[in-house]
Scaffold this motif. Structure first.
Motif, PDB file in Angstrom:
ATOM      1  N   ASP A 183       1.179  -2.399   1.290  1.00 52.86           N
ATOM      2  CA  ASP A 183       0.660  -1.255   0.548  1.00 52.86           C
ATOM      3  C   ASP A 183      -0.620  -1.731  -0.127  1.00 52.86           C
ATOM      4  O   ASP A 183      -0.580  -2.421  -1.136  1.00 52.86           O
ATOM      5  CB  ASP A 183       1.698  -0.796  -0.483  1.00 52.86           C
ATOM      6  N   PHE A 184      -1.778  -1.347   0.424  1.00 56.10           N
ATOM      7  CA  PHE A 184      -3.051  -1.874  -0.050  1.00 56.10           C
ATOM      8  C   PHE A 184      -3.537  -1.173  -1.322  1.00 56.10           C
ATOM      9  O   PHE A 184      -4.400  -1.684  -2.025  1.00 56.10           O
ATOM     10  CB  PHE A 184      -4.111  -1.728   1.041  1.00 56.10           C
ATOM     11  N   ASN A 185      -3.023   0.023  -1.602  1.00 53.74           N
ATOM     12  CA  ASN A 185      -3.522   0.827  -2.729  1.00 53.74           C
ATOM     13  C   ASN A 185      -5.031   1.048  -2.623  1.00 53.74           C
ATOM     14  O   ASN A 185      -5.762   1.013  -3.623  1.00 53.74           O
ATOM     15  CB  ASN A 185      -3.177   0.166  -4.078  1.00 53.74           C
ATOM     16  N   LEU A 186      -5.517   1.283  -1.386  1.00 55.84           N
ATOM     17  CA  LEU A 186      -6.941   1.467  -1.130  1.00 55.84           C
ATOM     18  C   LEU A 186      -7.161   2.627  -0.173  1.00 55.84           C
ATOM     19  O   LEU A 186      -6.369   2.850   0.744  1.00 55.84           O
ATOM     20  CB  LEU A 186      -7.544   0.210  -0.493  1.00 55.84           C
ATOM     21  N   MET A 187      -8.254   3.352  -0.365  1.00 53.13           N
ATOM     22  CA  MET A 187      -8.667   4.364   0.591  1.00 53.13           C
ATOM     23  C   MET A 187      -9.316   3.688   1.796  1.00 53.13           C
ATOM     24  O   MET A 187      -9.896   2.593   1.685  1.00 53.13           O
ATOM     25  CB  MET A 187      -9.640   5.348  -0.060  1.00 53.13           C
ATOM     26  N   PRO A 188      -9.245   4.321   2.974  1.00 50.15           N
ATOM     27  CA  PRO A 188      -9.707   3.665   4.209  1.00 50.15           C
ATOM     28  C   PRO A 188     -11.183   3.301   4.224  1.00 50.15           C
ATOM     29  O   PRO A 188     -11.577   2.345   4.895  1.00 50.15           O
ATOM     30  CB  PRO A 188      -9.398   4.707   5.297  1.00 50.15           C
ATOM     31  N   GLU A 189     -12.029   4.049   3.490  1.00 49.25           N
ATOM     32  CA  GLU A 189     -13.473   3.828   3.589  1.00 49.25           C
ATOM     33  C   GLU A 189     -13.984   2.809   2.571  1.00 49.25           C
ATOM     34  O   GLU A 189     -15.193   2.586   2.473  1.00 49.25           O
ATOM     35  CB  GLU A 189     -14.223   5.155   3.388  1.00 49.25           C
TER      36      GLU A 189
END
Length: 203
Positions: A183-189
């Protein structure tokens, strides 16, 4: 070889979670879980979560070996009561028939046990890496639960950029093929993810 990564949400939806894991286990070789707790105390539930989820998952996955990487020891801000003897972090389960040649824990955000009060944005983060030997080659599987920061909409922050750089610094010391999941807690861009792609990881 099949790998599943899942944020367990501390086991708050426990019965469907364990039912689903049992269904997936026969065809899965590696499970990478985030938000897993372990306790030696008598208190087994708090805030809707399971304080001994690691032990409960181990009972469900009897054909797997658990590897646990606490980011907090004796403290769990996800629970209503920060009960002592409650460890909180990532867990990777590897089928016992799969050859594990090593395991390693590396902190990539803040320091161990550096939670400030109940501010969950200060929860430290680590990566749990398991080295696997299969079909004459070795590769690694790295389990990450990335930093959560309030009101950032999962976009880049200096701390997240630094977290990605620490992951890359660790990967630079490992020549074998690698998988990074969690779970990166990041948006793809975000640049925090693009950094990983430029290193050579395929998203």
């Amino acid at each position: 070889m099949r790998l599943i990564s899942l944020n367990t949400w501390t086991g708050k939806i426990f019965a469907p979670l364990t039912t689903w894991i049992k269904e997936q286990a026969p065809t899965t070789d590696i499970f990478c879980f985030q938000e897993v707790s372990s306790t030696k105390s008598a208190m087994k539930k708090s805030g809707g979560g399971r304080m001994n989820l690691l032990e409960e998952l181990t009972e469900v996955l009897r054909d797997f070996t658990p590897y646990f990487a606490p980011i907090l020891e004796d403290r769990n801000p996800k629970m209503e009561i920060p009960e002592k003897h409650n460890d909180f972090g990532n867990a990777t389960f590897v089928r016992k028939s799969v050859a594990v040649t090593g395991s390693e824990i590396q902190f990539v955000y803040r320091e161990p046990n550096s939670l400030t009060g109940k501010d969950i944005s200060t929860i430290p983060r680590n990566i749990l890496t398991i080295d696997i030997a299969s079909r004459g080659s070795t590769f690694s599987v790295t389990n990450l639960h990335g930093a959560w920061q309030e009101n950032t909409k999962k976009l880049d922050t200096p701390e997240r950029i630094q977290q990605s750089q620490k992951i890359l610094d660790f990967f630079a010391t490992k020549s074998r093929p690698k998988i990074l999941c969690g779970d990166f807690n990041l948006m793809p861009e975000t640049e925090s993810l693009l950094m990983l792609e430029r290193f050579g990881l395929r998203n």
